[in-house]
Design an enzyme around this catalytic site. Sequence first.
Site, PDB file in Angstrom:
ATOM      1  N   SER A 124       0.831  -1.210   0.000  1.00  0.00           N
ATOM      2  CA  SER A 124       0.000   0.000   0.000  1.00  0.00           C
ATOM      3  C   SER A 124       0.861   1.255   0.000  1.00  0.00           C
ATOM      4  CB  SER A 124      -0.851   0.072   1.265  1.00  0.00           C
ATOM      5  OG  SER A 124      -1.452  -1.139   1.541  1.00  0.00           O
ATOM      6  N   HIS A 145      -1.843  -3.198  -6.860  1.00  0.00           N
ATOM      7  CA  HIS A 145      -2.464  -2.818  -5.593  1.00  0.00           C
ATOM      8  C   HIS A 145      -3.950  -3.150  -5.649  1.00  0.00           C
ATOM      9  CE1 HIS A 145      -3.282   0.629  -2.479  1.00  0.00           C
ATOM     10  NE2 HIS A 145      -3.239  -0.551  -1.907  1.00  0.00           N
ATOM     11  N   GLU A 157      -4.832  -0.901  -8.789  1.00  0.00           N
ATOM     12  CA  GLU A 157      -3.925   0.200  -9.121  1.00  0.00           C
ATOM     13  C   GLU A 157      -2.618  -0.454  -9.592  1.00  0.00           C
ATOM     14  OE1 GLU A 157      -3.095   2.639  -5.655  1.00  0.00           O
ATOM     15  OE2 GLU A 157      -3.186   4.475  -6.820  1.00  0.00           O
ATOM     16  N   ASN A 195      -3.907   6.236  -1.896  1.00  0.00           N
ATOM     17  CA  ASN A 195      -3.680   6.750  -0.544  1.00  0.00           C
ATOM     18  C   ASN A 195      -3.234   8.209  -0.532  1.00  0.00           C
ATOM     19  OD1 ASN A 195      -4.465   4.562   1.096  1.00  0.00           O
ATOM     20  ND2 ASN A 195      -2.633   3.452   0.441  1.00  0.00           N
TER      21      ASN A 195
END
Length: 288
Positions: A124, A145, A157, A195
């Site tokens: 992550s 991801h 991702e 994120n």
Amino acid sequence: MGGCGVAVKSAAVIGAGTMGNGIAHVFAQSGYDVRLVDVSQEVLERGLSTIRNNMDRQVKKATLTVEERDAALSRIETSTDVAAVDGAELIVEAVSEVPHLKFSIFREIDRAAGNGAILATNTSSISITEIAAQTDRPERVIGMHFMNPVPVMPLVEIIRGLQTSDQTIAAVIEVTKALGKTPVEVNDYPGFVSNRVLMPMINEACFCVMEGVAEPEAIDTVMKLGMNHPLGPLALADLIGLDVCLDILEVLHRGLGDDKYRPCPLLRKMVAAGRLGRKSKHGFHDYD
Ligand code: NAD
């Protein structure tokens, strides 16, 4: 396959936890042979039983037939030895988010995997470029991801490290589509896109609580009813884990060197108190 140079027929997944068993699930369901690797037979059994239960749920919902479930389960082999990755064209690492652990596993996989194999990581927040630098094949290292829960969430991702080749990107995009997921390509910077955009919103919601702008319930309601978010930012932070949110914010703050990413002191205080969200039954909301 499609002129991209790497035909992926079988995959290996390292780590059979929350994400690893979900990743093995979608590969097996999509017709790939999967080797699932973890540290102990007991962890592997637990991972397999989660996959079985989740597939049973799909059978009940009639999104999977009994025959498809049985065929998918028969495609999964387990091992406690990283050497089992040999022969897989794509290896997806999903072990705990600890940099030195990932680095050493990548050195091991690099030795054990076939020369042409692609090594992907589900990290992550750790730099794909730095992980790739542990290997002798940085052009065949990439970020994949997946989102939690993997069998349900449509996004993957796809993260391009500094040295990731176009062929590797093309092969992984093709596999992602074959899994029935939507690949989105991004470059390797702290937090990628997911994120980088999500965590500052969560952090700002924490500042709003700390400064007394509004109660957690009110903040979540504004974002749900006003912005059409399915979950408010504080409820989402509780679901992700406040410790995980804090770790990712530290990565953004350190990696981008900008104080706009500084973690909210209230978030630090809650983590220090063991109020981690759903997993500890207390976070910005209570879950008793
Ligand atoms: P987890 O703790 O549920 O699972 C990690 C697994 O790795 C465990 O089963 C553990 O036994 C195994 N492991 C540890 N050392 C190992 C080794 N040397 N060899 C083989 N297996 C080993 O963690 P998770 O939530 O599944 O997270 C895995 C990765 O996915 C992390 O990088 C995390 O950042 C990322 N991720 C997590 C989420 C999420 O919502 N949980 C979402 C996206 C990405």
